[in-house]
Design a protein around this motif. Structure first.
Motif, PDB file in Angstrom:
ATOM      1  N   UNK A 246      43.761  42.977  41.107  1.00  0.00           N
ATOM      2  CA  UNK A 246      42.546  42.618  40.394  1.00  0.00           C
ATOM      3  C   UNK A 246      41.921  41.411  41.081  1.00  0.00           C
ATOM      4  N   UNK A 247      40.709  41.579  41.533  1.00  0.00           N
ATOM      5  CA  UNK A 247      39.920  40.545  42.210  1.00  0.00           C
ATOM      6  C   UNK A 247      39.151  39.785  41.126  1.00  0.00           C
ATOM      7  N   UNK A 271      46.064  33.521  35.321  1.00  0.00           N
ATOM      8  CA  UNK A 271      46.351  34.025  33.973  1.00  0.00           C
ATOM      9  C   UNK A 271      46.552  35.531  33.963  1.00  0.00           C
ATOM     10  N   UNK A 272      45.713  36.245  34.684  1.00  0.00           N
ATOM     11  CA  UNK A 272      45.820  37.709  34.716  1.00  0.00           C
ATOM     12  C   UNK A 272      47.055  38.137  35.499  1.00  0.00           C
ATOM     13  N   UNK A 273      47.341  37.435  36.578  1.00  0.00           N
ATOM     14  CA  UNK A 273      48.537  37.746  37.371  1.00  0.00           C
ATOM     15  C   UNK A 273      49.792  37.643  36.519  1.00  0.00           C
ATOM     16  N   UNK A 276      49.451  40.156  33.024  1.00  0.00           N
ATOM     17  CA  UNK A 276      49.490  41.604  33.219  1.00  0.00           C
ATOM     18  C   UNK A 276      50.510  42.030  34.271  1.00  0.00           C
ATOM     19  N   UNK A 277      51.169  41.056  34.893  1.00  0.00           N
ATOM     20  CA  UNK A 277      52.148  41.347  35.952  1.00  0.00           C
ATOM     21  C   UNK A 277      51.541  42.241  37.026  1.00  0.00           C
ATOM     22  N   UNK A 278      50.374  41.822  37.508  1.00  0.00           N
ATOM     23  CA  UNK A 278      49.672  42.568  38.549  1.00  0.00           C
ATOM     24  C   UNK A 278      49.183  41.578  39.606  1.00  0.00           C
ATOM     25  N   UNK A 301      47.853  33.341  42.826  1.00  0.00           N
ATOM     26  CA  UNK A 301      47.168  34.564  43.269  1.00  0.00           C
ATOM     27  C   UNK A 301      47.891  35.067  44.503  1.00  0.00           C
ATOM     28  N   UNK A 302      47.531  36.280  44.931  1.00  0.00           N
ATOM     29  CA  UNK A 302      48.196  36.902  46.075  1.00  0.00           C
ATOM     30  C   UNK A 302      47.324  36.947  47.319  1.00  0.00           C
TER      31      UNK A 302
END
Length: 340
Positions: A246-247, A271-273, A276-278, A301-302
């Protein structure tokens, strides 16, 4: 010392040589209304690949002529667009970078002649055209347009596809309760507002088994809009549907005042990482190698998406490497000056 920014990143068999991504940025450089690639696009994207950016993302590319942000946008609604896009891919890949394309529909923010479409007949602002509320047939036709866009992107040879669900464009309009006032199966509840994106992702993955990213606006800066809880749930659903990353951008759903500062959107990616474990990508006023390295090392972030910084400096990866005290591979043609 190994630096996170220059470590490879693998997703579904595609390996990026580093974590630096050229963010999709509209160039408004088509000479006519045909959506065709022009010489400028070749130079623009290839130069950043020469500069050692790991992933080059081609700007928002319209899946329908009606869905362009402007009449000077790139298109992918016709097979005639494939050849020009294929040339961009070939040039980018020849320098060791990977190529992505962002597929988009502008919805109510389209500035084109004729009717424009949206989930609800609400204009963006007082100066904007009033869109037509999409019928069920319109929705199905648009989902099909994304599917066909994916087929063309695949033929052009792109390594990664990103779906544009941010910045107040059509998919974002469906996701947000600020812009989606429908009373049918595509409006109301969080699950219903997600339905349009769900159908698009199903259509996309029916034709594409490569890496799939989605850009979202993870903050709407307006009371009554989606919350982080909503975005985390959207991300969980996307993950189940095969989305790999997710960008995380923010804003532009409705007119809003935004306080901008270095790295102001990174917390959303973090927060989303975690929630949502993504995998996520961070973007927004990231300007230095040290700043990018901190984001990655602290697992916020990744990937690091760069926009304006790469407009200013196509060779930003070289400067970031020097700042971090390491050497990176130079283009053979530039070896005499690259390491100085």
């Amino acid at each position: 010392m190994k630096r996170a920014l220059f470590s490879p990143y693998e997703v579904k068999g595609v390996t990026l040589k580093n974590r630096i991504v050229m963010s999709p940025m509209c160039m408004y450089s088509c000479d006519t209304e045909d959506g065709m690639v022009r010489p400028f696009h070749h130079t623009h994207y290839e130069s950043r690949a020469v500069g050692q950016v790991g992933l080059i993302t081609v700007e928002a590319t319209a899946v329908t002529a009606q869905g362009r942000i402007s009449t000077r946008d790139l298109g992918i609604w016709n097979d005639k667009h494939i050849l020009g896009l294929q040339e961009i891919v070939t040039r980018v890949q020849s320098h060791g970078a990977k190529a992505a394309i962002q597929l988009a529909h502008a919805g109510r923010k389209a500035v084109v002649d004729g009717p424009i479409l949206a989930p609800s007949a609400i204009p963006f602002d007082d100066e904007s055209k009033i869109p037509e509320e999409m019928s069920i047939d319109d929705i199905h036709a648009t989902v099909e347009a994304f599917r066909l866009g994916v087929l063309r992107a695949k033929k052009a040879g792109f390594d990664i596809i990103e779906i544009h669900a941010a910045h107040g464009y059509l998919i974002n309009e469906f996701l947000s309760p600020l812009t989606n006032k429908r009373t049918d199966d595509y409006g109301g509840s969080r699950e219903n507002r997600y339905r349009f994106l769900k159908e698009i992702l199903s259509a996309v993955t029916s034709e594409w088994d490569g890496p799939l990213f989605v850009r979202i606006s993870a903050d709407e800066y307006t009371d009554g809009g989606n919350t982080m809880e909503d975005f985390i749930q959207f991300a969980k659903w996307m993950k189940v549907q095969g989305v790999d990353l997710v960008d995380c951008s923010t804003g532009a759903v409705v007119p809003a005042k935004i306080s901008v500062y270095p790295g102001y959107q990174v917390r959303h990616a973090e927060s989303i990482r975690k929630g949502a474990s993504i995998p996520t990508a961070a973007v927004g006023m990231i300007t230095s190698g040290v700043q990018a390295e901190e984001i990655l090392r602290n697992e916020r972030a990744d990937l690091i998406y760069l926009a304006r910084e790469l407009l200013r400096n196509p060779y930003w990866p070289r400067d970031a490497a020097k700042e971090l005290g390491i050497s990176i591979e130079s283009p053979v043609q530039y070896e005499r000056g690259w390491q100085q």
